[in-house]
Design an enzyme around this catalytic site. Sequence first.
Site, PDB file in Angstrom:
ATOM      1  CB  SER A 147      -0.854  -0.016   1.275  1.00 27.51           C
ATOM      2  OG  SER A 147      -1.465   1.243   1.497  1.00 27.51           O
ATOM      3  CE1 TYR A 160      -4.507  -2.008   5.042  1.00 30.14           C
ATOM      4  CE2 TYR A 160      -3.358   0.052   4.598  1.00 30.14           C
ATOM      5  CZ  TYR A 160      -4.044  -1.074   4.146  1.00 30.14           C
ATOM      6  OH  TYR A 160      -4.242  -1.253   2.789  1.00 30.14           O
TER       7      TYR A 160
HETATM    8  P1  NAD Z   1     -11.254  -6.571  -0.226  1.00 27.96           P
HETATM    9  O1  NAD Z   1     -11.867  -6.369   1.108  1.00 27.96           O
HETATM   10  O2  NAD Z   1     -12.062  -6.392  -1.466  1.00 27.96           O
HETATM   11  O3  NAD Z   1     -10.585  -8.035  -0.297  1.00 27.96           O
HETATM   12  C1  NAD Z   1      -9.862  -8.570   0.778  1.00 27.96           C
HETATM   13  C2  NAD Z   1      -9.677 -10.060   0.556  1.00 27.96           C
HETATM   14  O4  NAD Z   1      -8.951 -10.599   1.680  1.00 27.96           O
HETATM   15  C3  NAD Z   1     -11.008 -10.825   0.482  1.00 27.96           C
HETATM   16  O5  NAD Z   1     -10.911 -11.860  -0.486  1.00 27.96           O
HETATM   17  C4  NAD Z   1     -11.122 -11.431   1.879  1.00 27.96           C
HETATM   18  O6  NAD Z   1     -11.904 -12.625   1.923  1.00 27.96           O
HETATM   19  C5  NAD Z   1      -9.651 -11.735   2.172  1.00 27.96           C
HETATM   20  N1  NAD Z   1      -9.427 -11.966   3.596  1.00 27.96           N
HETATM   21  C6  NAD Z   1      -9.749 -11.134   4.638  1.00 27.96           C
HETATM   22  N2  NAD Z   1      -9.464 -11.762   5.809  1.00 27.96           N
HETATM   23  C7  NAD Z   1      -8.973 -12.990   5.494  1.00 27.96           C
HETATM   24  C8  NAD Z   1      -8.520 -14.089   6.257  1.00 27.96           C
HETATM   25  N3  NAD Z   1      -8.517 -14.064   7.598  1.00 27.96           N
HETATM   26  N4  NAD Z   1      -8.099 -15.199   5.612  1.00 27.96           N
HETATM   27  C9  NAD Z   1      -8.113 -15.248   4.254  1.00 27.96           C
HETATM   28  N5  NAD Z   1      -8.529 -14.235   3.480  1.00 27.96           N
HETATM   29  C10 NAD Z   1      -8.953 -13.119   4.100  1.00 27.96           C
HETATM   30  O7  NAD Z   1      -9.979  -5.603  -0.226  1.00 27.96           O
HETATM   31  P2  NAD Z   1      -9.014  -5.034  -1.383  1.00 27.96           P
HETATM   32  O8  NAD Z   1      -9.163  -3.564  -1.393  1.00 27.96           O
HETATM   33  O9  NAD Z   1      -9.132  -5.796  -2.638  1.00 27.96           O
HETATM   34  O10 NAD Z   1      -7.604  -5.316  -0.699  1.00 27.96           O
HETATM   35  C11 NAD Z   1      -6.633  -6.222  -1.199  1.00 27.96           C
HETATM   36  C12 NAD Z   1      -5.259  -5.771  -0.741  1.00 27.96           C
HETATM   37  O11 NAD Z   1      -4.969  -4.494  -1.303  1.00 27.96           O
HETATM   38  C13 NAD Z   1      -5.118  -5.626   0.777  1.00 27.96           C
HETATM   39  O12 NAD Z   1      -3.870  -6.121   1.197  1.00 27.96           O
HETATM   40  C14 NAD Z   1      -5.191  -4.115   0.971  1.00 27.96           C
HETATM   41  O13 NAD Z   1      -4.519  -3.717   2.135  1.00 27.96           O
HETATM   42  C15 NAD Z   1      -4.493  -3.651  -0.276  1.00 27.96           C
HETATM   43  N6  NAD Z   1      -4.793  -2.249  -0.626  1.00 27.96           N
HETATM   44  C16 NAD Z   1      -6.059  -1.847  -0.938  1.00 27.96           C
HETATM   45  C17 NAD Z   1      -6.290  -0.510  -1.240  1.00 27.96           C
HETATM   46  C18 NAD Z   1      -7.648   0.017  -1.614  1.00 27.96           C
HETATM   47  O14 NAD Z   1      -7.791   1.249  -1.754  1.00 27.96           O
HETATM   48  N7  NAD Z   1      -8.649  -0.809  -1.819  1.00 27.96           N
HETATM   49  C19 NAD Z   1      -5.221   0.407  -1.212  1.00 27.96           C
HETATM   50  C20 NAD Z   1      -3.955  -0.044  -0.888  1.00 27.96           C
HETATM   51  C21 NAD Z   1      -3.743  -1.377  -0.595  1.00 27.96           C
END
Ligand code: NAD
Length: 269
Positions: A147, A160
């Site tokens: 991130s 985080y």
């Molecule tokens: P999301 O909530 O759409 O997806 C998260 C995924 O992680 C889901 O498939 C969920 O089932 C899985 N997950 C959560 N807890 C779990 C567990 N205990 N065991 C197994 N799986 C688990 O979120 P996203 O935005 O797609 O995030 C994906 C990655 O991208 C994350 O690491 C997040 O920190 C990072 N990220 C997201 C953003 C954003 O703006 N959306 C920005 C920077 C980084």
Amino acid sequence: MADTFLSGRTALVTGSTSGIGLAIARALAAAGAKVAINGLGTPDQVANAIAEVDAAGSGGTRHFGADLRDPDAIAAMMDELAAWSGGGIDILVNNAGIQHAVPLHEMPVQKWNDILAINLSSAFHTMRAAMPAMAARGYGRVVNIASVHGLVASKDKAPYVASKFGIVGLSKVAALEYAAQGSRDSGGITVNCICPGWVETPLIEPQVEARMAGGSRDDGVRALLAEKQPSLRMTLPDEIAALAVFLCRREAHNITGTAMPVDGGWTAQ
Ligand code: NAD
């Protein structure tokens, strides 16, 4: 015609029942890889994710339901994956992540433990299990979804930010340890982080809602972007996926140990 340069390769994408992970799983499948998905969700959500990834590629997608807070469940998943992939996966995308935004003194201890376990420790466990087989074959790709919060801090996100700085550091160590494995022809072993700013996924919804101030969702999105992301545009999950697929190319053999922002200028400020 589709470029299926990953034909014959196998991949695991953690947290791929939703958001960025699902987009990456689809994109790897479209590039020819056999993809294992992982993540939580209702049976319908899991079935939909499998169907989407199958439809993007040649089929054979399998879901592994390991809860990434549990190191024993991760170890069992990695053992099963070694058999499923015929000796070890070629591509590992550590993407699963959760967020909880409150001031440090209000952060529940359980949230700290869960965020560190899912966002950081799970990547240690999967990399430790998967990387020796990559080295033996001379090709391997680890793409860790960190991130901007692996590069800069924001208030209210202590676990985080700690987890994301941690995964950037972990990735650099692994990149160094595996840098000399393989060759230009085999593709080598690389370890990189992608560092997104705001991406349109369910993860950011609570933060959008907190900024709606009685207005629409668009108002909340605009307020969120205005705080940090100079492009004033969200990134789409498929755009992160395109970068992850590029990193899997043989030509990317010398891109390793990096932490690449996809943040509309957030960390340039
Ligand atoms: P999301 O909530 O759409 O997806 C998260 C995924 O992680 C889901 O498939 C969920 O089932 C899985 N997950 C959560 N807890 C779990 C567990 N205990 N065991 C197994 N799986 C688990 O979120 P996203 O935005 O797609 O995030 C994906 C990655 O991208 C994350 O690491 C997040 O920190 C990072 N990220 C997201 C953003 C954003 O703006 N959306 C920005 C920077 C980084």
